[in-house]
Design a protein around this motif. Structure first.
Motif, PDB file in Angstrom:
ATOM      1  N   GLU A 147       0.768  -1.216  -0.138  1.00  0.00           N
ATOM      2  CA  GLU A 147      -0.175  -0.115   0.110  1.00  0.00           C
ATOM      3  C   GLU A 147       0.789   1.287  -0.110  1.00  0.00           C
ATOM      4  O   GLU A 147       0.529   2.422  -0.555  1.00  0.00           O
ATOM      5  CB  GLU A 147      -0.878  -0.067   1.085  1.00  0.00           C
ATOM      6  CG  GLU A 147      -2.000  -0.949   1.309  1.00  0.00           C
ATOM      7  CD  GLU A 147      -2.734  -0.730   2.440  1.00  0.00           C
ATOM      8  OE1 GLU A 147      -2.867   0.245   2.828  1.00  0.00           O
ATOM      9  OE2 GLU A 147      -3.410  -1.936   2.791  1.00  0.00           O
ATOM     10  N   GLU A 148       1.856   1.181   0.820  1.00  0.00           N
ATOM     11  CA  GLU A 148       2.885   2.295   0.791  1.00  0.00           C
ATOM     12  C   GLU A 148       3.574   2.684  -0.512  1.00  0.00           C
ATOM     13  O   GLU A 148       3.614   3.911  -0.735  1.00  0.00           O
ATOM     14  CB  GLU A 148       3.916   1.990   1.844  1.00  0.00           C
ATOM     15  CG  GLU A 148       3.530   1.972   3.237  1.00  0.00           C
ATOM     16  CD  GLU A 148       3.061   0.684   3.869  1.00  0.00           C
ATOM     17  OE1 GLU A 148       3.349  -0.327   2.879  1.00  0.00           O
ATOM     18  OE2 GLU A 148       2.549   0.624   4.977  1.00  0.00           O
ATOM     19  N   SER A 149       3.596   1.619  -0.928  1.00  0.00           N
ATOM     20  CA  SER A 149       4.284   1.802  -2.612  1.00  0.00           C
ATOM     21  C   SER A 149       3.307   2.359  -3.501  1.00  0.00           C
ATOM     22  O   SER A 149       3.733   3.170  -4.234  1.00  0.00           O
ATOM     23  CB  SER A 149       4.766   0.468  -3.130  1.00  0.00           C
ATOM     24  OG  SER A 149       5.365   0.672  -4.550  1.00  0.00           O
ATOM     25  N   LEU A 168       0.819   4.224  -2.818  1.00  0.00           N
ATOM     26  CA  LEU A 168       0.600   5.595  -2.213  1.00  0.00           C
ATOM     27  C   LEU A 168       1.744   6.382  -2.857  1.00  0.00           C
ATOM     28  O   LEU A 168       1.565   7.475  -3.362  1.00  0.00           O
ATOM     29  CB  LEU A 168       0.505   5.794  -0.830  1.00  0.00           C
ATOM     30  CG  LEU A 168       0.251   7.021  -0.128  1.00  0.00           C
ATOM     31  CD1 LEU A 168      -0.947   7.666  -0.855  1.00  0.00           C
ATOM     32  CD2 LEU A 168       0.129   6.869   1.241  1.00  0.00           C
ATOM     33  N   LEU A 169       2.991   5.791  -2.689  1.00  0.00           N
ATOM     34  CA  LEU A 169       3.982   6.939  -2.922  1.00  0.00           C
ATOM     35  C   LEU A 169       4.242   6.914  -4.573  1.00  0.00           C
ATOM     36  O   LEU A 169       4.458   8.153  -4.966  1.00  0.00           O
ATOM     37  CB  LEU A 169       5.422   6.164  -2.431  1.00  0.00           C
ATOM     38  CG  LEU A 169       5.643   6.411  -1.138  1.00  0.00           C
ATOM     39  CD1 LEU A 169       6.974   5.540  -0.784  1.00  0.00           C
ATOM     40  CD2 LEU A 169       5.948   7.671  -0.715  1.00  0.00           C
ATOM     41  N   GLN A 170       3.725   6.016  -5.294  1.00  0.00           N
ATOM     42  CA  GLN A 170       3.602   6.305  -6.583  1.00  0.00           C
ATOM     43  C   GLN A 170       2.632   7.261  -7.303  1.00  0.00           C
ATOM     44  O   GLN A 170       2.956   7.923  -8.175  1.00  0.00           O
ATOM     45  CB  GLN A 170       3.471   4.805  -7.452  1.00  0.00           C
ATOM     46  CG  GLN A 170       4.596   3.988  -7.387  1.00  0.00           C
ATOM     47  CD  GLN A 170       4.358   2.664  -8.102  1.00  0.00           C
ATOM     48  OE1 GLN A 170       3.195   2.332  -8.343  1.00  0.00           O
ATOM     49  NE2 GLN A 170       5.486   1.724  -7.943  1.00  0.00           N
ATOM     50  N   SER A 171       1.367   7.199  -6.571  1.00  0.00           N
ATOM     51  CA  SER A 171       0.240   8.029  -6.830  1.00  0.00           C
ATOM     52  C   SER A 171       0.864   9.560  -6.482  1.00  0.00           C
ATOM     53  O   SER A 171       0.784  10.549  -7.170  1.00  0.00           O
ATOM     54  CB  SER A 171      -0.774   7.889  -6.107  1.00  0.00           C
ATOM     55  OG  SER A 171      -0.788   7.943  -4.881  1.00  0.00           O
ATOM     56  N   ILE A 172       1.422   9.828  -5.240  1.00  0.00           N
ATOM     57  CA  ILE A 172       2.147  11.031  -4.955  1.00  0.00           C
ATOM     58  C   ILE A 172       3.024  11.508  -5.979  1.00  0.00           C
ATOM     59  O   ILE A 172       3.082  12.772  -6.387  1.00  0.00           O
ATOM     60  CB  ILE A 172       2.859  10.969  -3.502  1.00  0.00           C
ATOM     61  CG1 ILE A 172       1.644  10.773  -2.548  1.00  0.00           C
ATOM     62  CG2 ILE A 172       3.410  12.238  -3.239  1.00  0.00           C
ATOM     63  CD1 ILE A 172       2.150  10.491  -1.039  1.00  0.00           C
ATOM     64  N   LEU A 173       4.107  10.507  -6.545  1.00  0.00           N
ATOM     65  CA  LEU A 173       4.983  10.986  -7.541  1.00  0.00           C
ATOM     66  C   LEU A 173       4.444  11.435  -8.667  1.00  0.00           C
ATOM     67  O   LEU A 173       4.616  12.318  -9.239  1.00  0.00           O
ATOM     68  CB  LEU A 173       5.929   9.875  -7.417  1.00  0.00           C
ATOM     69  CG  LEU A 173       7.031   9.969  -8.729  1.00  0.00           C
ATOM     70  CD1 LEU A 173       7.791  11.173  -8.385  1.00  0.00           C
ATOM     71  CD2 LEU A 173       7.874   8.726  -8.999  1.00  0.00           C
ATOM     72  N   LYS A 174       3.545  10.914  -9.121  1.00  0.00           N
ATOM     73  CA  LYS A 174       2.572  10.920 -10.522  1.00  0.00           C
ATOM     74  C   LYS A 174       1.896  12.417 -10.260  1.00  0.00           C
ATOM     75  O   LYS A 174       1.687  13.188 -11.409  1.00  0.00           O
ATOM     76  CB  LYS A 174       1.503   9.865 -10.796  1.00  0.00           C
ATOM     77  CG  LYS A 174       2.088   8.458 -11.367  1.00  0.00           C
ATOM     78  CD  LYS A 174       0.928   7.769 -11.699  1.00  0.00           C
ATOM     79  CE  LYS A 174       1.561   6.394 -12.097  1.00  0.00           C
ATOM     80  NZ  LYS A 174       0.568   5.357 -12.492  1.00  0.00           N
TER      81      LYS A 174
END
Length: 136
Positions: free
Chosen positions: A117-119, A121-127
């Motif tokens: 889930e953290e990964s 979430l981090l990918q969506s923040i990066l996008k």
């Protein structure tokens, strides 16, 4: 007496006892396979190569007389040879089975695990950050 029977029932139904019983039955069947492999396949091949050498008739006479006392050391040598062949056959069969099980484990492990889930979430923040930088 009831307590004894209850304890025996718990012991007999416990998974370890059942697994042990299954292991003994399968081990006996495996023993028959190994015995056939050694006596029907490997030993004739070795006899062909060695010219049918048989040590079982070799003896040492310990006492002469009407009924001589003999030590059959050839039977011992023959038993050691049979043991060595059997041990090699079992080793070979177990090695093949281990290789086959490792290959199936590798195939099962080939699929990558789902991202955490953290990964995600981090990918969506990066996008989101990248899209904001592209707007500027």
């Amino acid at each position: 007496m009831k307590k004894f029977l209850a304890e025996f029932k718990d012991f007999a139904i416990r998974g370890n006892a059942i697994e042990l019983a299954v292991g003994v039955v399968i081990g006996a069947s495996f023993g028959a396979i190994v015995n056939s492999l050694v006596t029907d396949i490997i030993t004739p091949l070795i006899s062909l190569i060695t010219g049918g050498v048989d040590f079982s008739h070799l003896t040492i006479t310990l006492k002469q007389g009407a009924e001589p006392l003999l030590m059959y050391y050839g039977k011992f040598i023959q038993a050691m040879i049979t043991f060595t062949i059997t041990a090699f056959a079992i080793f070979s069969m177990v090695s093949v089975l281990n290789r086959l099980s490792r290959k199936s484990e590798v195939v099962e492990d080939a699929t990558p695990p789902a991202p955490s889930e953290e990964s995600v979430l981090l990918q969506s923040i990066l996008k989101e950050l990248q899209s904001n930088n592209n707007k500027d």
